[in-house]
Design an enzyme around this catalytic site. Sequence first.
Site, PDB file in Angstrom:
ATOM      1  N   HIS A  94     -28.098  59.400 -77.703  1.00 51.33           N
ATOM      2  CA  HIS A  94     -29.512  58.613 -77.645  1.00 51.33           C
ATOM      3  C   HIS A  94     -30.530  59.816 -77.211  1.00 51.33           C
ATOM      4  CE1 HIS A  94     -32.641  56.301 -75.784  1.00 51.33           C
ATOM      5  NE2 HIS A  94     -32.292  55.290 -76.380  1.00 51.33           N
ATOM      6  N   GLU A 163     -34.283  56.343 -83.937  1.00 49.70           N
ATOM      7  CA  GLU A 163     -35.385  55.922 -82.970  1.00 49.70           C
ATOM      8  C   GLU A 163     -36.361  57.176 -82.741  1.00 49.70           C
ATOM      9  OE1 GLU A 163     -33.129  52.764 -80.307  1.00 49.70           O
ATOM     10  OE2 GLU A 163     -32.595  54.862 -79.242  1.00 49.70           O
TER      11      GLU A 163
HETATM   12  P1  13P Z   1     -37.734  50.597 -76.403  1.00 50.22           P
HETATM   13  O1  13P Z   1     -37.485  49.252 -77.024  1.00 50.22           O
HETATM   14  O2  13P Z   1     -38.006  50.400 -74.567  1.00 50.22           O
HETATM   15  O3  13P Z   1     -38.774  51.597 -76.785  1.00 50.22           O
HETATM   16  O4  13P Z   1     -36.352  51.604 -76.286  1.00 50.22           O
HETATM   17  C1  13P Z   1     -35.587  51.825 -77.298  1.00 50.22           C
HETATM   18  C2  13P Z   1     -34.370  52.468 -77.087  1.00 50.22           C
HETATM   19  O5  13P Z   1     -34.497  53.594 -76.488  1.00 50.22           O
HETATM   20  C3  13P Z   1     -33.248  51.676 -77.209  1.00 50.22           C
HETATM   21  O6  13P Z   1     -32.235  52.540 -77.357  1.00 50.22           O
END
Ligand code: 13P
EC number: 5.3.1.1
Length: 237
Positions: A94, A163
């Site tokens: 992450h 992400e």
């Molecule tokens: P948000 O949905 O708060 O933008 O976070 C996404 C995330 O980091 C999920 O792992």
Amino acid sequence: MMKIIAGNFKAHLTRSQVDTFTKGLDSFLTDIQMPLSQIQVDIFPSHTALLADNFTHFHIGAQNAYFAPSGGFTGEIGLLQIQEFGINRLIIGHSERRTLFGENQDFINKKFRFYAEAGFHIYYCIGEPLEVREKGESALKDYLSAQLSGIDTSYSKLIVAYEPIWAIGTGVSASLEQIESTHSMLSTLVRTPLLYGGSVKPSNAKEILSLPYVNGVLVGSASLDLQSFEEIIRASF
Ligand code: 13P
């Protein structure tokens, strides 16, 4: 095609809040009677809020763990602590672990190898900062490819979550065009399910989940409220 809806609670929600959340989620998923072949729901509470992974309609996963069964790793938890909950799902890579906690690709590779060896379902996250996005397609592909280096992308229990860092926690997701083109590019690099994460919420979930190459979503803020998470689940069918 099965959709994966996952909630990453980060350092939010206490154990008692997660307990209430899971009871509500279980009854919601029972009521909607979605076959498990059509939808997979996983939630990732913080370490102090981990619960036994024995719900009928969804699974509990861990947000982080060290690549050892147990040992002298202050502040971490190891395989044995997770397995005690019957948990076999883990988020690795992450962006918050990479940027806030300094996890580099070599360290992430070690985690991946250890937990793949242990047979875990791995949510492997990749995503670029804004300056890379602004350099264009080729820089983006190089950056995301580097984040996949050392990862056995043929591992059968691997899920890749794209992400973009600039869309996380900002309330503004990547555009549908950006998600579609990036997922299309990623589909040439890996054959795994591909999730999108970054400001997914009830109002944009349906459009995002309808895009080609999007097999699901990894939700942060909007997963903390059960009703909002349920709306996102509903958007998947
Ligand atoms: P948000 O949905 O708060 O933008 O976070 C996404 C995330 O980091 C999920 O792992």
